[in-house]
Scaffold this motif. Structure first.
Motif, PDB file in Angstrom:
ATOM      1  N   ARG A  37    -114.286 120.728  76.671  1.00 17.50           N
ATOM      2  CA  ARG A  37    -112.865 121.016  76.455  1.00 17.50           C
ATOM      3  C   ARG A  37    -112.601 121.423  75.012  1.00 17.50           C
ATOM      4  NH1 ARG A  37    -109.924 115.791  77.867  1.00 17.50           N
ATOM      5  NH2 ARG A  37    -111.921 114.936  77.248  1.00 17.50           N
ATOM      6  N   ALA A  39    -109.105 122.465  73.498  1.00 17.33           N
ATOM      7  CA  ALA A  39    -107.710 122.627  73.909  1.00 17.33           C
ATOM      8  C   ALA A  39    -106.747 122.985  72.780  1.00 17.33           C
ATOM      9  CB  ALA A  39    -107.243 121.348  74.599  1.00 17.33           C
ATOM     10  N   ALA A  66    -117.405 126.321  76.112  1.00 16.82           N
ATOM     11  CA  ALA A  66    -115.990 126.066  75.867  1.00 16.82           C
ATOM     12  C   ALA A  66    -115.429 127.039  74.827  1.00 16.82           C
ATOM     13  CB  ALA A  66    -115.785 124.620  75.411  1.00 16.82           C
TER      14      ALA A  66
END
Length: 72
Positions: A37, A39, A66
């Motif tokens: 992740r 984000a 990612a």
């Protein structure tokens, strides 16, 4: 004296992480960046730094994937 690799990693983090924090990230498994992740902009900078500082991490492929997903 930091190595070229260390300086590059700190620079890639945009100054948000120092060597101690990066070393801590290298010790992580299955959390944060290592679960794939990214984000936020901060997480992206951190991910780039981890790729430079911990290239042999057993889950580094997840971090690279990612980054690629975010950068398109």
């Amino acid at each position: 004296m930091p190595s070229d690799q260390q300086r590059a990693a700190v620079a890639a983090a945009g100054g948000a992480l120092g060597l101690r924090a990066l070393a801590g990230r290298c010790a992580e498994v299955g959390t944060g960046l290592f679960d794939g992740r990214v984000a936020s902009r901060h997480a992206l900078l951190e991910a780039r730094a981890v790729v430079l500082y911990c290239p042999g991490h057993p889950q580094i492929a997840r971090v690279r994937a990612a980054i690629a997903a975010v950068e398109g």
